[in-house]
Write an enzyme that holds these catalytic residues in place. Structure first.
Site, mmCIF file in Angstrom:
data_model
loop_
_atom_site.group_PDB
_atom_site.id
_atom_site.type_symbol
_atom_site.label_atom_id
_atom_site.label_comp_id
_atom_site.label_asym_id
_atom_site.label_seq_id
_atom_site.Cartn_x
_atom_site.Cartn_y
_atom_site.Cartn_z
ATOM 1 N N HIS A 1 -6.856 -5.252 9.818
ATOM 2 C CA HIS A 1 -7.208 -4.789 8.414
ATOM 3 C C HIS A 1 -5.271 -5.590 8.413
ATOM 4 C CE1 HIS A 1 -4.778 -0.797 9.176
ATOM 5 N NE2 HIS A 1 -4.070 -1.713 9.351
ATOM 6 N N GLU B 1 -9.524 -1.889 4.671
ATOM 7 C CA GLU B 1 -10.327 -2.040 6.531
ATOM 8 C C GLU B 1 -11.930 -2.835 6.485
ATOM 9 O OE1 GLU B 1 -8.600 -0.587 8.412
ATOM 10 O OE2 GLU B 1 -8.325 2.080 7.717
ATOM 11 N N ASN C 1 -7.490 -3.506 13.777
ATOM 12 C CA ASN C 1 -9.364 -3.191 13.336
ATOM 13 C C ASN C 1 -9.027 -4.633 12.770
ATOM 14 O OD1 ASN C 1 -7.629 -2.418 11.295
ATOM 15 N ND2 ASN C 1 -9.346 -0.525 11.162
ATOM 16 N N ASP D 1 0.475 -1.156 -0.326
ATOM 17 C CA ASP D 1 -0.231 0.133 0.163
ATOM 18 C C ASP D 1 1.208 0.776 0.021
ATOM 19 O OD1 ASP D 1 0.731 -0.427 2.585
ATOM 20 O OD2 ASP D 1 -1.439 -1.104 3.629
#
Ligand code: F6R
Length: 242
Positions: free
Chosen positions: A138, A143, A136, A67
């Site tokens: 990810h 997400e 979380n 990313d």
């Protein structure tokens, strides 16, 4: 799914670096999928050390990163391009022309994502994908949501992620709100996946992701469906898995 238990962060880093170096030794022209974030830094340091000792050769390796922030230039200290140069690329004999990240400065999201999908396809596919695990759940910047997104796409970062990344910027306003990330299908296509996890603060999400339900609410849970996943985690991260 294999879980390799490490004593602490240093041990986790060494064990993860061992797996990456085995990949490079077995296939010198391999394609590595790489991650940024704090967790893999120790593994990169270890790889650099082995390279300096003459035990590793990156000259034929190709890398594709997961990313990149949208809108941060390469020279920005918080861009993932900068991170990769700082921790790995500038310290080993990798050919810069064979290191790829999404183009964060391409304002046309569709173009940036299509270009990156094409680049990944042209490498012939990822042999080993390294992943960190977000609090979380990810992976990359995929997400929590109600679907698994397939290929490279532009994401709006969640408040949790923006807050988690705030420590790296002068103020919360400076944290980019969007990023380009490989999609779940791209990640799942890798032949082998290596997940590195460290620290008590990751214990709950580690358990949910790998021993809980497979759901897009916890994107990493999809890795349970991949047939060659190795998790290298330290004791603190594994404390809720016993
Ligand atoms: C980084 C990335 C992220 C991180 C994750 C964990 O390229 O894609 O998914 O791996 O946010 O970050 P750390 O290691 O800083 O806890």
């Amino acid at each position: 799914m294999r879980i390799i238990r490490a004593k602490d962060y240093k041990d986790m880093s060494r064990k993860a670096a061992n797996i990456i170096s085995a990949q490079i030794i077995m296939k010198p022209d391999c394609v590595l999928g790489l991650a940024t974030g704090s967790t893999p830094i120790g593994a990169y340091e270890q790889l650099v050390e082995w390279y300096r000792k003459g035990d590793l050769d990156f000259s034929a390796v190709t890398t594709v990163n997961l990313d990149e922030y949208k809108g941060l230039p390469k020279e920005h200290e918080q861009s993932y391009y900068y991170f990769m140069r700082k921790h790995l690329f500038s310290k080993v004999n990798i050919d810069p022309a064979r290191t790829f990240l999404p183009d964060g400065m391409e304002p046309d999201s569709e173009k940036s994502c299509n270009d990156y999908n094409r680049i990944i396809a042209e490498t012939g596919g990822v042999d080993l994908q390294l992943l960190g695990l977000g609090h979380n759940g990810h992976i990359g910047f995929n997400e929590p949501g109600d679907a698994f997104k397939a290929e490279t796409h532009c994401v709006d970062l969640t408040e949790t992620t923006i807050k988690a990344n705030q420590r790296f910027f002068a103020s919360v306003e400076e944290v980019p709100r969007q990023a380009y990330t490989m999609g779940i299908k791209t990640i799942m296509r890798a032949k082998k996946i290596l997940v590195v996890v460290s620290g008590e603060d990751k214990a709950e999400i580690l358990r949910n992701a790998f021993f809980g339900a497979i759901t897009p609410g916890v994107q990493a849970s999809v890795l349970q469906l991949h047939n060659d996943v190795t998790i290298v985690a330290d004791e603190a991260a594994l404390m809720k898995c016993d």
